[in-house]
Design a protein around this motif. Structure first.
Motif, short mmCIF file in Angstrom:
data_model
loop_
_atom_site.label_atom_id
_atom_site.label_comp_id
_atom_site.label_asym_id
_atom_site.label_seq_id
_atom_site.Cartn_x
_atom_site.Cartn_y
_atom_site.Cartn_z
N VAL A 202 0.84 -1.21 0.00
CA VAL A 202 0.00 0.00 0.00
C VAL A 202 0.87 1.25 0.00
N THR A 203 1.90 1.25 0.84
CA THR A 203 2.78 2.42 0.90
C THR A 203 3.53 2.62 -0.40
N ALA A 204 4.05 1.53 -0.94
CA ALA A 204 4.79 1.63 -2.20
C ALA A 204 3.87 2.05 -3.34
N ALA A 205 2.64 1.60 -3.28
CA ALA A 205 1.67 1.96 -4.32
C ALA A 205 1.42 3.46 -4.34
N LEU A 206 1.29 4.04 -3.14
CA LEU A 206 1.04 5.48 -3.09
C LEU A 206 2.21 6.25 -3.70
N ALA A 207 3.41 5.75 -3.48
CA ALA A 207 4.57 6.39 -4.10
C ALA A 207 4.52 6.27 -5.62
N GLN A 208 3.78 5.27 -6.11
CA GLN A 208 3.58 5.13 -7.56
C GLN A 208 2.28 5.79 -8.00
N ASN A 209 1.71 6.61 -7.11
CA ASN A 209 0.49 7.36 -7.45
C ASN A 209 -0.75 6.51 -7.68
N VAL A 210 -0.86 5.45 -6.91
CA VAL A 210 -2.14 4.71 -6.90
C VAL A 210 -2.48 4.40 -5.44
N ALA A 211 -3.71 4.74 -5.04
CA ALA A 211 -4.12 4.57 -3.65
C ALA A 211 -4.98 3.32 -3.52
N ILE A 212 -4.50 2.37 -2.71
CA ILE A 212 -5.29 1.17 -2.39
C ILE A 212 -5.35 1.04 -0.88
N ARG A 213 -6.09 0.07 -0.38
CA ARG A 213 -6.19 -0.13 1.07
C ARG A 213 -5.78 -1.54 1.44
N ALA A 214 -5.14 -1.67 2.60
CA ALA A 214 -4.68 -2.96 3.09
C ALA A 214 -5.72 -3.60 4.00
N GLY A 215 -5.73 -4.91 4.05
CA GLY A 215 -6.67 -5.66 4.86
C GLY A 215 -6.71 -5.23 6.31
N ARG A 216 -5.54 -4.88 6.84
CA ARG A 216 -5.47 -4.49 8.24
C ARG A 216 -6.42 -3.33 8.55
N SER A 217 -6.60 -2.44 7.59
CA SER A 217 -7.39 -1.23 7.87
C SER A 217 -8.88 -1.54 8.05
N TYR A 218 -9.29 -2.76 7.75
CA TYR A 218 -10.69 -3.16 7.96
C TYR A 218 -10.86 -4.06 9.17
N ALA A 219 -9.75 -4.41 9.80
CA ALA A 219 -9.81 -5.41 10.87
C ALA A 219 -10.09 -4.75 12.21
N LEU B 216 -7.93 1.71 -15.06
CA LEU B 216 -7.71 0.45 -14.34
C LEU B 216 -6.38 -0.18 -14.79
N ALA B 217 -6.15 -0.18 -16.10
CA ALA B 217 -4.91 -0.77 -16.61
C ALA B 217 -3.71 0.00 -16.07
N LEU B 218 -3.83 1.32 -16.05
CA LEU B 218 -2.75 2.15 -15.52
C LEU B 218 -2.54 1.86 -14.05
N GLY B 219 -3.63 1.75 -13.31
CA GLY B 219 -3.53 1.47 -11.88
C GLY B 219 -2.83 0.15 -11.61
N VAL B 220 -3.19 -0.86 -12.40
CA VAL B 220 -2.56 -2.18 -12.19
C VAL B 220 -1.09 -2.14 -12.55
N ARG B 221 -0.73 -1.41 -13.60
CA ARG B 221 0.69 -1.28 -13.94
C ARG B 221 1.44 -0.65 -12.78
N ARG B 222 0.85 0.38 -12.19
CA ARG B 222 1.51 1.05 -11.06
C ARG B 222 1.62 0.10 -9.87
N LEU B 223 0.58 -0.70 -9.66
CA LEU B 223 0.64 -1.69 -8.58
C LEU B 223 1.78 -2.68 -8.81
N ALA B 224 1.93 -3.09 -10.06
CA ALA B 224 3.00 -4.05 -10.38
C ALA B 224 4.37 -3.43 -10.13
N ARG B 225 4.49 -2.16 -10.53
CA ARG B 225 5.76 -1.46 -10.32
C ARG B 225 6.03 -1.36 -8.81
N ALA B 226 5.01 -1.03 -8.06
CA ALA B 226 5.17 -0.92 -6.60
C ALA B 226 5.57 -2.26 -6.01
N LEU B 227 4.99 -3.32 -6.52
CA LEU B 227 5.30 -4.65 -6.00
C LEU B 227 6.76 -4.97 -6.20
#
Lengths: 491, 491
Positions: free
Chosen positions: A438-455, A476-487
Motif C-alpha cells: 500500500v505504501t509503495a503503491a502510493l509512491a507510484q500514485n495509486v491509492a489502495i487499502r490494506a486488509g489491516r485497515s478493515y480489521a 484500471l490498466a494504468l492502476g494495475v501497472r503502477r501496482l505491479a511497479r510498486a510490488l
C-alpha cells in the motif's frame, strides 16, 4: 485573513453620548480593526461620503477621522484612488490584540476528547483512487439532476424550504418504499422508513436508540470502522465474530447468545464489507432465527444493493423478516454519489417514530429540496435507468480488472470473482507484505487499502482491496501497472 | 401500499436445483408477494416474455406459472390487456403473512424512549402563520440559487459529490469568515469555523463536546426549547436565569457562579428569543467577565443577526471575546430559508477540530453541492443584496403590524417596538388569557404562539408572540382582524 468582500459594508459601534468626539471614536474603531486583523494591509476603506451616510454622521466627521489615522500612520491616501490601510502600521498595545495562541484554545475546559474518526485526506492530483467503494461520478445524469433541483425550488418552495418533514419528504418516503418493495422484496409503507443524511446518520440514530452503555453489539471481524465508532460512542461493548466465504459465523453467534445477552448484530450480508462474500441462505436463516429467539436486533447495512452482476438478485434479510428483528439501512451514496446525502432506515413503525424524534434533536430535518428532487427521479425511472447502466459498466470493469490482474500480477494475488459490489478482495502471496505494498503503491500514485485497515483487532491481514467502479478501463490498466511497479519495489 | 412503479422490474428468488418445479416456485413467489402486500389487487404483472427474460427461464415456464395462479384464483387475465392480481384472492396460511401489528413493534426491546421534541404539525390550508420567526420565501432569488446549484453540479462534481470536507467546503468557510469579519466584528480564519446542518446540529455538536452528565448549563427563563432538549440529552442540569429588558440577569449569574460550577450559559443576546430584548452593553461586559473569571462557555446563538432596523448594528459578544470564552452559533435559516440547512459554529480552533471529529460520526459531512452554491452567492453579493432588501421589507412590515395592532386591538396589547428581529413580543391586558387567545385564534385561521410555550418552567406568561416577516401588508392586516375577532370570542 481575506480582504473584506467589496459588497459588504463596514460596521463600527459609536456612542454619540460619550465624551470622546465622534471622529476619534471612528478613528479608534478603524485602528482597532486593523490591529485585530479585520482590515488588512492595502485594503481600501470606503469613501468618506459613503461611510458618513452609513454611520449617519457628517461627512466632515469621517474626513477628520481619516486625517487623524493618516497622521498616525494607520492609513495612507492616494489622491485619486482613495484611502487604504498602510502597509506598515503602528501597533498600539499588545493587550488589545487577540493573541494567535488564544484563538486556538478556549478560555474554558474544552471537555472530553472522545473518539476521532480518521478524516480522509484529499488525494494529490494524479493519484488514482483504487481504494474501492466509490461510484463513477462521470456516469451521473448531473444535468438532469441540476435541472430538476432548480424546478423544485421554483415550483415547490413552500413545501421544501420551511420547517417540517423530519421523517423525510412524503414523496421520497413513497418512492423509496416502492423501490424497496419492488426490487428488494420488502413490504413496507411510509410509516416504516426514515430518510437520513447518509448511512452515518442512520447508524448514529439507530445506535442512539438501541444501545445503552455495556450493551453487547456483535460485528464482523472485518468491517466498517465508522460504524464501530458509533456503537462505541454510545457505550457498546463490541465483540467480533469470524467471517468466512459464507459470511458471518452464525454458529459462533449461537454460542455467544447461549451465555450473554446480545443487543444487536451489525452485518453487511449482501456484499460483505470488505470481503464481498454473500451470506449464504443457511446462515441467513440461522441469523434470523437466532435474533427472534434471543430478541436481538439485526442491523443490516445494505450499502450497495444495486450492483449485483451474476445470478439472481440476493434479497436482503429484511425481505424475510417475519419476526420484525431487522433494522435495514440503505443509501443512495453508491447508486448516485456520496455527496448526495440520502440514506434511509427501514424498521417497525414504532421504532421509526422514536428514531424520527431523535433526528429532530440532531439536525431537525434533512435536505428537503434534494429529497423532493430525488423522489421525482425515482418516480420517473431516471435513477433506475442510471442503476442499470452503471451495473453494466461496473460489471465490465470488474472483468477488465480481473483480466489486468491476471496479466500483470499473476500468482502474486488470489481472489474469487465477486458476484457483485464495487471492489475485489484480493489475497496477496505469502511473501508479500500487504501494508508495504500500500505504501509503495502510493509512491507510484495509486491509492489502495490494506486488509489491516478493515480489521477490528487492527492486526495484519494478507489482503488488499481494489476498487474498480470509479475507473474506466484505461485507468484500471494504468492502476494495475503502477501496482505491479510498486510490488517490484518491495518484493 | 403503493402500486409498483412501472419502471421497476420484479425480482423473485429461484432455485433451479430444488425438487419443486420452476413454474411452481414462480407461482408460489408471486402468490407469496400478493399475501405480503408487495403486489396489490388490480396490479398488472409483467408480460410472460418479459418476466421470462428477466428470470432467465423459458417463456412457457412463466406461462405455466400464471396459468396455475389463474386457476387458483390469485390472478385474473383479460385477453388483450394482460395479467392482473385478482380483486379477491385466496389467503393461504396466516403464518405466512406479516401481521400488521408486528410491523409496528420490533421483535427486540425497542430501548429507551428518550425525550421527544414536538413535531410541527403542518398548518391547514388557509391558516395564516403568525407564530413568528419565519422568513418570507417569496423574497428569495430562487431562480438564481437553482441555476447556481445546477452549475455547481456540472462544473464542480468531483469536488462536491465525493467524500470529504467534513468541516465544510473551504470556499464556504472563507466566505462565511469574510462575512462575519466584515459585518459582525469577528476576526477569524477558516480554522475557527465549522458548517453544520442548521443551528440544531450546531447545538448538538457543542453540547456533545462540552456537557458531561451533571454539568450546570444556565438558560434564559424564556427561550428556545429545542436547545434545552439538546442540553438535557447530554445530561446537563439546567438552571434558568431571569430576563428583563436588558436581557439576561448577569447579577443572578454572578450569584450562582459564587457557589456552583457553571459549565455554560446559553443565550440569544442580539434579539433575545422570544422577548426581542437586546442585551445591554453593561450586561455584555459583565457576562464576558464572569465567563473568563469562572471559565464557563458562553454559547451565543445569533440566529437573526441581519435583521436589525433601528440604530447602529449591535455586534455580538464574539466580537469582543478577548478571552476566547464564546462559542458563536449562526445560521442562514432566517436570512435564506430553514430548508437550506446551513448553520455554523465559530470557536477556538482546538474546539473546532473536536467538533468536526464528532460531526464525522454524526453524519460524516454536510451537503457540499449546496455549500459551494451558497459560497458563490456570498462571494458575489447576491446574499448581501437579498439581506438588504429583506431588511427593508421586514422593517416596513414591523411598522405596519404595529399600526394594525394599534388600530384593531388598542389597549388590549402592549409592546415595545423591537429594534430588530422578526416578531413582536406582545403583552396582553390583565383580563385576557393569552393561551385562550391562541386557541381562539386558530379557530379564526391564524396561528400565533403564547408566552407559556417559551417558558422553561411551562408556567403562564401574559404574552403572545406575533411574527411579521413572512406576511405582506394585506396578510398582516387580515391576521390582525382575525386576532381581534378571536379576542371578542374569549373576552
Amino acid at each position: 485573513m481575506t480582504s473584506p468582500v467589496k459588497t459588504w459594508e463596514f460596521t463600527l459601534p459609536l456612542d454619540p453620548a460619550a465624551t470622546e468626539p465622534l471622529f476619534l471614536q471612528i478613528a479608534r474603531g478603524i485602528s482597532g480593526d486593523i490591529e485585530r486583523g479585520r482590515l488588512t494591509a492595502g485594503s481600501r476603506l470606503p469613501g468618506t461620503r459613503r461611510l458618513a451616510a452609513q454611520l449617519e454622521v457628517h461627512r466632515n466627521t469621517v474626513v477628520a477621522a481619516y486625517a487623524e489615522l493618516i497622521a498616525e500612520g494607520w492609513l495612507a491616501a492616494t489622491r485619486a484612488s482613495g484611502t487604504f490601510v498602510a502597509d506598515v502600521t503602528p501597533m498600539r498595545s499588545q493587550a488589545r490584540r487577540v493573541p494567535r495562541a488564544r484563538a486556538r484554545t478556549p478560555g474554558f475546559d474544552p471537555g472530553r476528547p472522545g473518539e476521532h474518526l480518521p478524516t480522509a485526506d484529499p488525494l494529490a492530483d494524479g493519484v488514482l483512487q483504487m481504494g474501492g467503494g466509490i461510484a463513477d461520478l462521470r456516469l451521473l445524469p448531473l444535468a438532469t439532476i441540476g435541472r430538476r433541483y432548480r424546478q423544485v425550488l421554483q415550483r415547490n418552495a413552500a413545501d421544501v424550504l420551511g420547517y417540517g418533514h423530519a421523517q423525510g419528504h412524503p414523496r421520497l418516503l413513497s418512492a423509496l418504499a416502492a423501490m424497496l418493495n419492488d426490487r428488494r422484496g420488502l413490504a413496507i409503507d411510509n410509516t416504516q422508513i426514515l430518510v437520513t443524511q447518509g448511512t452515518q446518520m442512520a447508524l448514529d440514530l439507530v445506535a442512539n436508540t438501541l444501545v445503552t452503555p455495556g450493551d453487547i453489539v456483535l460485528v464482523e471481524a472485518l468491517g466498517y470502522a465508522p460504524a464501530w465508532a458509533v456503537f462505541r460512542r454510545y457505550g457498546a461493548q463490541i465483540m467480533t465474530v469470524a467471517l468466512d466465504d459464507q459470511g458471518i459465523d452464525t454458529d459462533e453467534i449461537a454460542r455467544i447468545a447461549a451465555t450473554r445477552r446480545i443487543r444487536a448484530v451489525y452485518t453487511t450480508p449482501h456484499h460483505q464489507y470488505p470481503t464481498t462474500s454473500i451470506m449464504s441462505p443457511a446462515r441467513r436463516l440461522a441469523l434470523l432465527t437466532l435474533a427472534a429467539e434471543h430478541r436481538f436486533a439485526i442491523i443490516e447495512d445494505d450499502y450497495d444493493h444495486e450492483f449485483h452482476y451474476d445470478g439472481q438478485p440476493v434479497l436482503p434479510l429484511a425481505s424475510r423478516d417475519t419476526q420484525a428483528v431487522v433494522v435495514y439501512l440503505g443509501t443512495l451514496a453508491k447508486l448516485l454519489a456520496p455527496g448526495f446525502r440520502i440514506g434511509y432506515i427501514v424498521a417497525p413503525s414504532a421504532l421509526i417514530d422514536r428514531l424520527t424524534a431523535y433526528r429532530l434533536m440532531v439536525d431537525r430535518q434533512g435536505d428537503l429540496p434534494l429529497q423532493l428532487t430525488i423522489a421525482g427521479l425515482l418516480e420517473d425511472g431516471t435513477i433506475a435507468r442510471h442503476a442499470r447502466r452503471a451495473r453494466k459498466v461496473y460489471a465490465a470493469r470488474r472483468d477488465w480488472l480481473i483480466a489486468s490482474l491476471q496479466r500483470a500480477l499473476g500468482s502474486a494475488v488470489a481472489y474469487a470473482r465477486p458476484p457483485g459490489g464495487m471492489a475485489i478482495w484480493t489475497g496477496v502471496a505469502t511473501d508479500i507484505d500487504a501494508d508495504a505494498w500500500v505504501t509503495a503503491a502510493l509512491a507510484q500514485n495509486v491509492a489502495i487499502r490494506a486488509g489491516r485497515s478493515y480489521a477490528y483487532d487492527g492486526h495484519y491481514r494478507p489482503y488488499i482491496r481494489l476498487g474498480f467502479a470509479s475507473l474506466d478501463e484505461q485507468e484500471l490498466a494504468l492502476g494495475v501497472r503502477r501496482l505491479a511497479r510498486a510490488l517490484k519495489q518491495i518484493r
